[in-house]
Design a protein around this motif. Structure first.
Motif, PDB file in Angstrom:
ATOM      1  N   HIS A   1     -90.553 -15.903 -46.774  1.00 16.57           N
ATOM      2  CA  HIS A   1     -89.133 -15.972 -47.156  1.00 16.57           C
ATOM      3  C   HIS A   1     -88.278 -14.811 -46.654  1.00 16.57           C
ATOM      4  CE1 HIS A   1     -90.181 -13.811 -51.239  1.00 16.57           C
ATOM      5  NE2 HIS A   1     -90.778 -13.263 -50.204  1.00 16.57           N
TER       6      HIS A   1
ATOM      7  N   ASP B   1     -91.859 -15.316 -56.029  1.00 17.81           N
ATOM      8  CA  ASP B   1     -92.480 -14.129 -55.429  1.00 17.81           C
ATOM      9  C   ASP B   1     -91.711 -12.916 -55.967  1.00 17.81           C
ATOM     10  OD1 ASP B   1     -94.190 -13.452 -52.639  1.00 17.81           O
ATOM     11  OD2 ASP B   1     -92.601 -11.996 -53.094  1.00 17.81           O
ATOM     12  N   VAL B   2     -92.401 -11.786 -56.104  1.00 14.86           N
ATOM     13  CA  VAL B   2     -91.758 -10.616 -56.733  1.00 14.86           C
ATOM     14  C   VAL B   2     -90.630 -10.039 -55.866  1.00 14.86           C
ATOM     15  CG1 VAL B   2     -93.116  -8.654 -55.848  1.00 14.86           C
ATOM     16  CG2 VAL B   2     -92.359  -8.682 -58.233  1.00 14.86           C
ATOM     17  N   HIS B   3     -90.653 -10.379 -54.572  1.00 13.75           N
ATOM     18  CA  HIS B   3     -89.613  -9.885 -53.664  1.00 13.75           C
ATOM     19  C   HIS B   3     -88.521 -10.941 -53.507  1.00 13.75           C
ATOM     20  CE1 HIS B   3     -93.446  -7.884 -52.509  1.00 13.75           C
ATOM     21  NE2 HIS B   3     -92.667  -6.828 -52.639  1.00 13.75           N
TER      22      HIS B   3
ATOM     23  N   ASP C   1     -97.485 -11.616 -56.507  1.00 12.98           N
ATOM     24  CA  ASP C   1     -97.225 -10.173 -56.524  1.00 12.98           C
ATOM     25  C   ASP C   1     -96.454  -9.665 -57.747  1.00 12.98           C
ATOM     26  OD1 ASP C   1     -95.095 -11.478 -55.322  1.00 12.98           O
ATOM     27  OD2 ASP C   1     -95.247 -10.421 -53.399  1.00 12.98           O
TER      28      ASP C   1
ATOM     29  N   GLY D   1     -96.661 -14.178 -51.721  1.00 14.04           N
ATOM     30  CA  GLY D   1     -97.279 -12.863 -51.540  1.00 14.04           C
ATOM     31  C   GLY D   1     -98.288 -12.520 -52.624  1.00 14.04           C
TER      32      GLY D   1
ATOM     33  N   TYR E   1    -100.945  -8.754 -53.147  1.00 14.07           N
ATOM     34  CA  TYR E   1    -101.498  -7.589 -52.438  1.00 14.07           C
ATOM     35  C   TYR E   1    -102.347  -6.730 -53.377  1.00 14.07           C
ATOM     36  CZ  TYR E   1     -97.678  -9.274 -49.628  1.00 14.07           C
ATOM     37  OH  TYR E   1     -96.830 -10.103 -48.944  1.00 14.07           O
TER      38      TYR E   1
HETATM   39 ZN   LIG Z   1     -93.708 -10.781 -52.113  1.00 11.97          ZN
END
Ligand SMILES: [Zn+2]
Length: 315
Positions: free
Chosen positions: A130, A168-170, A245, A286, A288
């Motif tokens: 994204h 997603d956290v972003h 994430d 994501g 990680y």
């Molecule tokens: Zn992310």
């Protein structure tokens, strides 16, 4: 007496995977490339999916990429001639295998969207790029898979309205930018407000969360928005980025969800949509974590929830 219908005789929900989802990276690289193969293997080992449910994208997306990306960027990336600054912004070293992998993952999301329309629910084992813009990539994202799949479904007339739910956290900055003037695609991003990207683009709805947000608060805020959005947008399909994430153990996350919280989130998103008849195409987004197998388990919570929801609503 009617013969009872056996669930096992019905095809189960489609899961999309291709062996080319994994491309070699230098062993010191922080991107967990092996997770895609390990995820597929874990889903089969734990009998969340069987081999019959696995679908492989065989189509090259080259004719679809121009629906979103500029010819200059597509050519430069695919031929390995991007300038070094643009290459650094992506954060993954170019190889022919990675270029092939990138295209294959976009095809995978296109196939996921098509199968979701047919079956009501489908899950990729990759996808969620994204941060990719029409003419450049960033943050491990090269081509924007949701954007390509969305434009593909719209231009072929298969749908008129799409809702993107990006958890997603972003923030989904690339997707927000691409669809800023296209009302047929509603972009919703719920993310950690202080996380990457520093300069965010306006989605149709952004919900920035405080650092350290935990399960109950996160799910309460999600529950405040998702049902109303479905009612407002009335999409023909929902695209769901299920990035893990936001997990407390994520190296890049800054939120504090547990495994239970992630599973509850997947159940909440999928049952809210599916119970009202909205098809959902899912990508893993994501993740990680420090421990690769813990991370893979976290990603598998999406498919475990999808399996439950698929059976529950007898799709
Ligand atoms: Zn992310």
């Amino acid at each position: 007496m009617a013969t009872p219908v056996r669930f096992s005789s019905r095809p189960d929900f489609p899961v999309i995977y291709h062996r080319e989802y994994v491309a070699p990276l230098p062993s010191s690289h922080r991107f967990p490339m092996d997770k895609f193969r390990l995820l597929r293997n874990l889903l089969v080992k734990d009998q969340v999916v069987n081999e019959d449910q696995l679908h492989s994208p065989d189509q090259s997306p080259h004719e679809l990429l121009p629906l979103v990306h500029t010819a200059e960027y597509i050519d430069a990336y695919c031929n390995g001639t991007l300038d070094p600054k643009a290459q650094r912004r992506i954060g993954l070293p170019w190889t022919p295998e990675l270029a092939q992998r990138t295209c294959r993952a976009v095809s995978g999301t296109v196939l996921t969207a098509e199968l979701a329309l047919e079956r009501g629910l489908a899950c990729n084992t990759a996808g969620g790029t994204h941060h990719a813009y029409p003419d450049f990539g960033s943050g491990f994202c090269i081509f924007n898979d949701f954007a390509v799949a969305a434009r593909h479904l719209l231009t072929t007339g298969r749908v008129q309205q799409i809702l993107i739910v990006d958890l997603d956290v972003h923030q989904g900055d690339g997707t927000a930018f691409i669809f800023r003037d296209q009302p047929e695609v509603f972009t919703f991003s719920m993310h950690c407000g202080i996380n990457f990207p520093l300069r965010k683009k306006d989605s149709d709805l952004d919900v920035p969360l405080d650092e350290g947000t935990e399960d109950d608060e996160y799910l309460r805020i999600l529950g405040e928005h998702l049902p109303g959005l479905l009612e407002q947008v009335k999409p023909d399909i929902v695209f769901y980025n299920a990035g893990v994430d936001p997990h407390v153990g994520d190296r890049l996350g800054k939120l504090a969800l547990t495994d239970t919280g992630i599973f509850r989130r997947e159940m909440q998103v999928l049952s809210t949509c599916v119970s009202q008849g909205y098809p959902v195409a899912c990508v893993i987004g994501g993740g990680y974590g420090e421990d690769l197998m813990e991370l893979v388990h976290r990603h598998s919570l999406l498919h475990r929830a999808a399996s439950d929801v698929f059976r529950q609503y007898q799709l």
